[in-house]
Structure formats: C-alpha cells, structure tokens
Design an enzyme around this catalytic site. Structure first.
Site, PDB file in Angstrom:
ATOM      1  N   HIS A 132      -3.339 -30.930 -17.123  1.00 48.89           N
ATOM      2  CA  HIS A 132      -1.921 -31.100 -16.795  1.00 48.89           C
ATOM      3  C   HIS A 132      -1.067 -30.053 -17.503  1.00 48.89           C
ATOM      4  O   HIS A 132      -0.014 -29.672 -17.007  1.00 48.89           O
ATOM      5  CB  HIS A 132      -1.484 -32.511 -17.201  1.00 48.89           C
ATOM      6  N   SER A 149       5.427 -31.714 -13.055  1.00 51.16           N
ATOM      7  CA  SER A 149       5.088 -33.131 -13.102  1.00 51.16           C
ATOM      8  C   SER A 149       6.197 -33.963 -12.440  1.00 51.16           C
ATOM      9  O   SER A 149       6.477 -33.795 -11.257  1.00 51.16           O
ATOM     10  CB  SER A 149       4.818 -33.558 -14.545  1.00 51.16           C
ATOM     11  N   ASP A 198      -6.828 -31.783 -14.149  1.00 48.78           N
ATOM     12  CA  ASP A 198      -5.638 -32.564 -14.504  1.00 48.78           C
ATOM     13  C   ASP A 198      -5.996 -34.050 -14.532  1.00 48.78           C
ATOM     14  O   ASP A 198      -6.412 -34.615 -13.527  1.00 48.78           O
ATOM     15  CB  ASP A 198      -4.522 -32.292 -13.486  1.00 48.78           C
TER      16      ASP A 198
END
EC number: 3.-.-.-
Length: 268
Positions: A248, A96, A220
């Site tokens: 995610h 991320s 995601d």
C-alpha cells in the site's frame, strides 16, 4: 505557502501550495494528511509542477467538525479548494481514501477544472466486500477496527501502519507515519472508516472522461490489487501500472519511479 480555505460555515481546510506550473492536487489517505506526500512535495516542484496538498476535514491542520466525512461532502470540499485557488487544467491525484474521494469528485462535479486523474493505491471502487464484488475487507472487519479505535487508537493505528509497507523501512519512518495518523481527529477517523465501509463507486467510474493513471502495488494488503483491475475495467481512458514488489505504501517504496510516472503523465 500555506492557505486556509473556508469550504462551508465553520469548516476551514489547510492547503499546502508549493512551486509553480501545472497544478497537481494531492488527496491523502485514511487517516493521514498532506505530509504523507513529502517525497512528492520535495521533487515535483523541481520538475515544474505546482504541488497542492490538501488536508481533508478532520485531518492534519484542517478543522475537525463532527460530521461531513462522507464522500459527497469531502468532494464538495475539494471543489471549494479548486474554486478558491482558481485552478484550471489541474491533475487530481488521490491516495487510498483520497483516490475514492477523487473519483466521487469526478462524478459529482463532472471533473470540473481537472484534465487528468491519478489513482494511487486507491481504496476504490469499493473498500469492502458486497454482492458481485468479492474484494477487500468484510464490513464486519471495519466495525471491529472502529471498536479497537475506541479502545486504543494509538495501538490500532500502529498495527494498521505495519500493513502499509511491503519492503523493509526504518523504525523511524514507521514512527513518523504513525505520528501523521495520530494527528487526525479520533471521531473523524471513525466517521471516515464508516464511509470506507459503506460507499460504492462502481457505477461512477463511467463518469470519468479524462485520462487516468492507476498506480498500484501487487502486494497491497489494505487495498488489494483486484481494486486496481476493477478501476481499469471501469474507466475508459485508463492505464494501469503495477508495482510488483510494493504494498500500500508504494508512494514511498517506489517514490522515484512514482514521481517520474506522475511527471511523465502530467506532461503528456
């Protein structure tokens, strides 16, 4: 073992260092810390790798300065960790926001001492919509989230955590995940949110000259799969592996597959 590494005056980062062999440096996402990689930390040393988990400034057990949450400073912190631990031929793995910082490191420091790159659900090349880039959140969405952090950070983080996982996870795991997020400094969380809102790495992708593995869930809801396609398009030596049923939190939802892919890629 744990290290405390000074990256600049009054700033020391905590780094977990486990196992022996080729080093894999893990950079966590927003607003987590190295403990999010527990299921990689447990497995990769058994496969002959040295797990190095960095708590970025403001997160986990690292110092919490008021400033320095831009990608340049974060990338410089990573450089200090690599230099202090005298790492060579390392694999840099970012999740991320950590993926975005890894990209900035590769461009800003010309990939020093890094031979391979892994981008896991990366919040890159840009996290918010802008001209020529219709993906991700609106900048106003981040501004609204920051205001919610100021009003009720625990609830806002709990709501954010609900978007991480596509598959059903236990209430206890969700609580553990929330606890990790609550360990972060409140102002560091906000300042990193501003960096996510404003930074744009599109022009830096061409600077990545090493083999790159892109791992991304098709479902995601935080870093849309379009991000991964843009990364694949911009990084020459890249391979994209999609996870059809993950969000995610693919690092947990697909942990066995991801650990195997990381090991195979790192050994190749």
């Amino acid at each position: 073992m744990g290290h405390y590494i000074k990256t600049e005056e009054h700033v020391t980062l905590f780094v977990e260092d486990i196992g022996h062999g080729r080093p894999i440096i893990f950079l966590h996402g927003w607003p987590l810390n190295h403990k999010m990689f527990e299921y990689q930390m447990n497995e990769l040393p058994k496969r002959g790798f040295r797990f190095i988990g960095v708590d970025l400034r403001g997160y986990g057990q690292s110092d919490r300065p008021w400033e320095g949450y831009d990608y340049d400073t974060m990338a410089d912190d990573v450089k200090a960790v690599i230099y202090t631990l005298q790492l060579e031929n390392a694999i840099l793995a970012g999740f991320s926001m950590g993926g975005a910082i890894a990209i900035r490191y590769m461009a800003r420091h010309e990939g020093a001492d890094v031979d391979k790159l892994i981008l896991l659900s990366a919040a890159a090349p840009a996290f918010t919509k802008r001209p020529g880039y219709p993906y991700g959140m609106r900048k106003q969405d981040i501004d609204d989230m920051i205001e919610l952090f100021k009003a009720d950070r625990p609830k806002t983080l709990a709501d954010l955590g609900k978007q991480f996982f596509e598959k059903k996870v236990s209430p206890e795991l969700r609580q553990w995940f929330l606890n990790l997020m609550l360990e972060a400094s409140s102002y560091g969380t906000i300042h990193s949110g501003i960096a996510l809102r404003d930074e744009d790495l599109r022009k830096e992708l061409a600077a990545i000259k090493v083999p790159t593995l892109i791992l991304h869930g098709r479902k995601d809801r935080i870093a849309p799969f379009d991000f991964a396609k843009e990364l694949k398009r911009g990084i020459k030596q890249s391979e994209l592996v999609p996870f059809a049923n993950s969000g995610h939190g693919a690092f947990y939802e697909e942990k066995e597959k991801i650990n195997s892919l990381i090991a195979q890629f790192s050994n190749s």
